[in-house]
Scaffold this active site. Sequence first.
Site: not given
Ligand code: ATR
Length: 280
Positions: A64, A85, A126, A130, A153, A223, A244
């Site tokens: 993306k 996207n 998150g 997304a 954070l 989803y 979702g």
């Molecule tokens: P997307 O494009 O689907 O949003 P991404 O940019 O990789 O995917 O973001 C993934 C999100 O899921 C992030 O908020 C990530 O938290 P971190 O920024 O702390 O990594 C969260 N996430 C993924 N796996 C996780 C886990 N095991 N525990 C907590 N948060 C998780």
Amino acid sequence: MKLYLFGYPLGHSVSPQIHQTFLNQLGLKGEYTLLSCDQEEFERQIDRLKQNQVDGFNITIPYKQEVIKFLDRLDPTAEAIGAVNTVVVEDGEWVGYNTDGLGYVQSLKEHFPELFKRKINVLVLGAGGASRGIIHAILKESIHRLTIANRSLSKAEEIVDLFAGSNQVTTLEASSYQEAEKKIETYDLIINTTSLGMVPNETSQAVQLDGIKKEAIVSDIVYKPLNTQLLKQAKSLGARVHHGHEMLIYQAKLAFEMWSQQTIDLEPIKKDLERKLFRN
Ligand code: ATR
């Protein structure tokens, strides 16, 4: 129409069926082809599309951001989020859009038309791609406080910095999951944008919902499965839920409408799509 989806891995993507349903509704001939390619193949395929006639394409994880360098222009939403996207070919130019957040908010408003009639408090779980898309779109709505909670954070703080000053929200804040959980009863809308709850992490969720408002809405963009652990807990607490597959269908609708320059009516096809594609 010649349409494509780039990503890796694409697995059992349901997007071809969704777009085929749209093509059928409008009586258009065409094909939506999956291009599951690794890094090297991605660049090669993009070059190939540049040489051929294409009407548009979608991009999903992990390309993306990567796709941006191949585009002629970005629309302001894609520019603000830093991710694309949907690519639309306009007068021979490749233009990047992002329909994820707009599609998400459109579906939310259709399900809960009264939601933004007053100023609400929103918790977004998150801080990835997304999350950015959804926050960018939802900040145009009536919101009092928006909290972005994330494991790291600093990523939530980055989003706060990105959107600070460009919205009417009284409070835009970053938080840990623990802190957000302590104030869970203050939120009207809770949105999970993390992969927690998605196969193979079905038994995980970012926050516990005990104590949420009865009239709260809990929304999950995962989803697979449709009924995530988070949504099951929300239901058991008497809250309303938003699933979702909604974002997936609505972002596809907005993309297809740009490619075809026509309007899709989801009313006659949505139930059928749900029954065929999201029975889990
Ligand atoms: P997307 O494009 O689907 O949003 P991404 O940019 O990789 O995917 O973001 C993934 C999100 O899921 C992030 O908020 C990530 O938290 P971190 O920024 O702390 O990594 C969260 N996430 C993924 N796996 C996780 C886990 N095991 N525990 C907590 N948060 C998780």
